[in-house]
Design an enzyme around this catalytic site. Structure first.
Site, short mmCIF file in Angstrom:
data_model
loop_
_atom_site.label_atom_id
_atom_site.label_comp_id
_atom_site.label_asym_id
_atom_site.label_seq_id
_atom_site.Cartn_x
_atom_site.Cartn_y
_atom_site.Cartn_z
N GLU A 145 15.54 2.19 -3.05
CA GLU A 145 16.04 1.39 -4.18
C GLU A 145 17.53 1.11 -4.10
OE1 GLU A 145 14.13 -0.31 -5.69
OE2 GLU A 145 12.20 0.72 -5.51
N GLU B 131 6.86 -4.27 -4.83
CA GLU B 131 6.95 -4.76 -3.45
C GLU B 131 5.73 -4.47 -2.59
OE1 GLU B 131 8.75 -2.14 -4.75
OE2 GLU B 131 9.00 -0.55 -3.28
N ASN B 132 4.52 -4.34 -3.15
CA ASN B 132 3.32 -4.08 -2.36
C ASN B 132 3.32 -4.91 -1.08
OD1 ASN B 132 2.23 -2.79 -4.81
ND2 ASN B 132 2.13 -4.91 -5.52
N GLU C 212 2.79 2.35 -7.40
CA GLU C 212 3.99 3.17 -7.38
C GLU C 212 4.18 3.76 -8.77
OE1 GLU C 212 7.69 1.24 -6.32
OE2 GLU C 212 8.72 3.14 -6.17
N GLU D 174 12.36 -7.79 -4.05
CA GLU D 174 11.02 -7.37 -3.61
C GLU D 174 10.77 -7.77 -2.17
OE1 GLU D 174 9.90 -5.28 -5.58
OE2 GLU D 174 11.13 -5.90 -7.30
N GLY E 85 9.96 -4.51 -13.49
CA GLY E 85 10.34 -5.87 -13.11
C GLY E 85 9.36 -6.51 -12.15
N ALA E 86 9.11 -5.81 -11.04
CA ALA E 86 8.21 -6.34 -10.03
C ALA E 86 7.93 -5.24 -9.02
CB ALA E 86 8.83 -7.54 -9.32
N1 PHE Z 1 9.55 -0.50 -6.78
C1 PHE Z 1 9.81 -1.49 -7.80
C2 PHE Z 1 11.15 -2.11 -7.45
O1 PHE Z 1 11.23 -2.99 -6.70
C3 PHE Z 1 9.90 -0.96 -9.17
C4 PHE Z 1 8.63 -0.39 -9.71
C5 PHE Z 1 8.49 0.97 -9.80
C6 PHE Z 1 7.63 -1.22 -10.16
C7 PHE Z 1 7.33 1.52 -10.32
C8 PHE Z 1 6.50 -0.68 -10.69
C9 PHE Z 1 6.35 0.68 -10.79
O2 PHE Z 1 12.18 -1.73 -7.82
ZN ZN Z 2 13.07 -1.90 -5.74
#
Ligand code: PHE
Ligand code: ZN
Length: 883
Positions: free
Chosen positions: A328, A272-273, A129, A306, A269-270
């Site tokens: 988000e 969610e793959n 992402e 996540e 932070g993390a």
């Molecule tokens: N999508 C992730 C989240 O849970 C944030 C994120 C975005 C992590 C881009 C890495 C790169 O909010």
């Molecule tokens: Zn998120």
């Protein structure tokens, strides 16, 4: 506005077109190696628009071979530019096969496939992402292309014993040459940004979870050997999150395994793959010796966040990146509710509002302001902002307030049912919530489209003769870049009215039935101004407005200080008790900033409120701690122009110290009474008491250097990181003679523990003293600091730039220079992180002329550099737009 040199071209929401080509199935084979990884892809492509040539995203790839339907393409049959692979003659349907080489160990941008840790010991992982997948293989790297993936990983068994990818395991074995393989099939169609793989030497802990639907799921958390012992808390949090999502939102997990991996090298932070979440170690590892109470709560929140994305983001994903807030905002809201249900709702709300004020209101007040759903962007990485996340969550919260708990649940159920397996938009979200409740929510789109913090003015008038109370509400939003004129927004205002004895009055609006009267209700202000008339009100009431912070607005109320003080003592909504105290602080702050002596009566009223919260054993200790902790300098400066950060600091410090001095004896008493806590317990009640004890300690040390022995003793005795760090902070803040020795002791004690040393860096970087600048400069060459590690960067130059306004804005400009130099250095390594740091200069126009000029000079110096990343060029360009 045109882009500055180095920036990508601007994309517009209005130009959205459905994909001309689609990918149904993806087969990937990786031959993994840190120096050179070979990726083979087999894509089944379909052509929806016969006129459109086949164009794939491709970045930083060395293309070795390209085939269509089995035939190798000659060099004249395709073109490969910096970020695009074009095959002009291709006609679908077809099978495209590509073979590329990539170099994970040289990937310092930390997007795509990269190496975490050292070449010898580290492991390989991906971050896709928003647009990282195109750095792995040529692809239609956009979130509205959903495909089924089958992934085979091959690697040396000794070096990469653990192999992971999204979905369910589908076989594994040996290759005979010391290498092994593992295959994964993900049955759920997904966009490429949710792809992930991990390979390396990792340890794991495992549990079994049975879903409400009866599916047995393996929960596995993976970390490097020195960290695996700190994963137990996260596992507990994960199980709680999975159960909570079933109970509160009816959402069950949908694969046979759920993997979580910790890394120290992560820009965010993390992530969610699907079925393979990857975490910044900071938000996964926790035990009392090496993580604070706040860290424990952050792990709970981020593990939840996540996991919740599995539905809000993965099963229903975003049509395009303009809709980032769709996943988000909703997921942050779900995370907030999760923590509120499991720990303290009042504390979480106060912290969220503090963050909103500090990070989002200030973003909204400068050149980087943008709507929660932006209508244009040049670099999408720069839109993972407080506005998209926090204000996005506030909008969802408001919808929850107006629809009610059951109505919101019905709406969300319909949203998931309608859009499962598809990519959706904000319009889809509002339509589902509205349709499930028979209401038209389209006016709420304005909240997504309009930037800027609305100001809400409230004024009340009691009419004794007619026995009614009239409340007039007005809204106004100031212009933001590109949006000179603002529309009225639907603003839910939760309200209660209290009588002199602190009793909530029944709320009946003129013309309503007497028996429907509730003691709290939500008024909806959906135009510029409106007056609400409450009947049967005999005496002038005290209004408690915006209860629970029911809307992300700047509240301007004419409530007199004695009424605010009454709320700060008695409001039945814990958040509004704190909020009323904050309103008093802001009035005192305004007086102090204007150079006058703060009004003695007002000051006494406020300190008495905080004192009563301290004394009252019935008050949640976490709330008492928050009442003792006044708003940060950035929040206090909200709405000001020509800011002088030194004056802001002095005014704030005067109030903060005044409070501590006034309450000293109460503080001593409460601090002592809280002496007996289980040092290793992290349940919410113990955390709350510890929070209050440490807030008392901090205040006492501010009040009088004579309390230093308390802090020294706590430092020496501490059995958990929360207490040790709190004591160290208190010693540092009072410049105690033992502060430097304690700092050295701390570094030695925690040597080798990167996450704890980051706190040590941050503590020194955020010390509200101009000399923090020299300290940070010296620490930048500390052996534990690495420029290539984002956590280190956020902890040291980042914390200095974004959380130490007094030193960053030093009048000699040294703070600005230090940070600008750091940004330029970082830009060549990790552009995303450099761009984030550069936002510290965003508010430059709001400072007094001298600082304004110094900040502008640094912005221009940075922009003048050759070969800026698109990320940094975008932030600098927008910051300086209009100059
Ligand atoms: N999508 C992730 C989240 O849970 C944030 C994120 C975005 C992590 C881009 C890495 C790169 O909010
Ligand atoms: Zn998120």
């Amino acid at each position: 506005m045109s882009e500055p040199a180095g920036a990508k071209p601007t994309r517009f929401l209005r130009d959205y077109r459905a994909p001309a080509w689609r990918i149904d199935d993806v087969e990937l084979v990786f031959d993994l190696d840190a120096a050179a990884t070979i990726v083979q892809a087999r894509l089944s492509l379909r052509q929806d628009d016969a006129a459109a040539p086949l164009e794939l995203d491709a970045e930083a790839l060395e293309l070795l071979e390209l085939r269509i339907d089995g035939r190798v393409l000659g060099a004249d049959e395709f073109s490969l530019a910096a970020d695009r692979l074009v095959v002009p003659g291709a006609r679908g349907p077809l099978v495209l096969e590509s073979r590329v080489r990539i170099a994970p160990e040289r990937n310092t941008a930390l997007q795509g496939l990269y190496l975490s840790g050292t070449r010898e010991q580290g492991f390989l992982l991906t971050q896709c992402e928003a647009e990282g997948f195109r750095r792995i293989t040529p692809f239609l790297d956009r979130s509205d292309v959903l495909a089924r993936y089958r992934v085979t990983l091959r690697a040396d068994r000794a070096r990469y014993p653990v192999l992971l990818a999204n979905g369910n395991a589908d076989g594994a074995g040996e290759l005979g040459d010391g290498r092994h393989w593992a295959r994964f099939v993900d049955p759920h169609p997904k966009p490429s940004y949710l792809f992930a793989l991990v390979a390396g030497r990792l340890e794991s802990i495992e549990r079994t979870f049975v879903t409400a639907e009866g599916r047995r799921v393996r929960l596995v958390i993976h970390a490097e050997a020195d960290a695996i012992g700190r994963c137990g808390w996260a596992m507990q949090c994960l199980e709680q999150a999975m159960r909570w999502d079933e109970e509160r939102f009816g959402r069950c997990y949908d694969l046979d395994a759920f993997h979580v991996v910790a890394t120290h090298d992560f820009t965010m932070g993390a992530m969610e793959n699907k079925g393979l979440n990857i975490f910044n170690a900071k938000y996964l590892l926790a035990d009392p010796a090496s993580a604070t109470d706040d860290d424990h709560r952050h792990v709970l929140a981020v593990v939840g966040h996540e996991y919740f994305h599995n539905w809000s983001g993965n099963r229903v994903t975003c049509r395009d990146w303009f809709q980032l807030c769709l996943k988000e905002g909703l997921t942050v809201y779900r995370e907030q509710e999760f923590e509120s249900d499991l720990a303290s709702r009042t504390l979480r709300r106060i912290e969220d509002v503090r963050l909103l004020w500090r990070a989002q209101f200030s973003e909204d007040a400068g050149p980087l302001a943008h709507p929660v759903r932006p209508d244009r962007y040049s670099e999408i990485n720069n839109f993972y902002t407080a506005t998209v996340y926090e204000k996005g969550a506030e909008i969802v919260r408001m919808l929850g307030v107006v629809l009610g708990r059951d109505g919101f649940r019905r709406g969300l159920d319909l949203y998931f049912a309608r859009h499962d397996g598809h990519a959706a938009t904000i319009e889809d979200f509002l339509a589902a919530l509205g349709d499930a409740n028979g209401v038209d929510l389209s006016p709420w789109l304005a909240w997504y489209e309009q930037a800027g913090t609305p100001e809400l003015r409230a004024s009340g008038r009691h009419d004794a003769r007619r026995r009614c109370y009239e409340l007039t509400l007005e809204q106004h939003t100031a212009p933001t870049p590109g949006q000179p004129h603002k529309r009225a927004l639907p603003i839910p205002v939760a309200i209660a009215l209290f009588d002199a004895a602190g009793r909530a009055l029944p709320l009946r609006l003129d013309g309503e039935d007497a028996d429907t009267a509730a003691h709290e209700r939500v008024l909806l202000l959906d135009r510029d101004a409106a007056t609400f008339r409450f009947a049967d009100i005999d005496e002038a009431p005290t209004p408690s407005l915006l209860r629970g912070f029911s809307a992300p607005v700047r509240l301007v109320q004419d409530t007199p200080p004695p009424a605010l003080a009454a709320l700060a003592r008695h409001d039945s909504d814990g958040f509004n008790r704190w909020f009323a105290g904050d309103a008093l602080v802001r009035r005192l702050f305004a007086q102090a900033l204007a150079g006058s002596e703060p009004d003695a009566a007002l000051f006494a009223a406020w300190t008495a409120c905080v004192g009563s919260a301290l004394d009252d054993p019935g008050v949640d200790p976490a709330l008492a701690a928050e009442m003792l902790t006044i708003a940060d300098a950035t929040s206090l400066a909200d709405g000001l122009a020509d800011i002088d950060p030194e004056a802001v600091h002095q005014a704030r410090a005067r109030i903060e110290t005044g409070l501590a001095v006034a309450l000293a004896s109460k503080l001593v008493r409460r601090h002592a009474a809280l002496g007996d806590l289980d040092d290793l317990a992290v349940d919410p009640a113990t955390q709350a008491r510890r929070r209050l004890r440490n807030a008392c300690l901090a205040a006492l040390c501010r009040a009088d250097a004579a309390h230093a022995p308390l802090a020294r003793a706590q430092y020496a005795r501490a059995r958990n990181l929360t207490d040790r760090l709190a004591a160290l902070g208190a010693l540092l803040g009072m410049r105690d003679t033992e502060a430097d020795a304690a700092l050295a002791d701390f570094a030695e004690r925690h040597a080798g523990d990167a996450l704890v040393l980051d706190k040590w860096f941050s503590l020194q970087a955020t010390e509200a003293d101009p000399r923090a600048c020299e300290r940070v400069a010296a620490l930048l060459v500390h052996p534990a600091f690495r420029w290539s590690n984002p956590n280190n960067v956020y902890a040291l130059p980042g914390a200095f730039a974004l959380r130490n306004p007094r030193a960053f804005h030093r009048v000699d400009g040294d703070g600005y220079r230090l940070v600008a130099d750091a940004i330029l250095r970082l830009d060549a390594l990790t552009p995303q992180v450099a761009a984030r740091l550069a936002t510290a200069f965003g508010a430059w126009r709001r400072y007094e002329p001298l600082r304004r000029a110094l900040m502008r000079r640094e912005l221009e110096r940075m922009l003048g550099r050759e070969r800026l990343s698109p990320d940094l060029a975008d932030i600098l360009g927008r910051s300086l737009a209009g100059t």
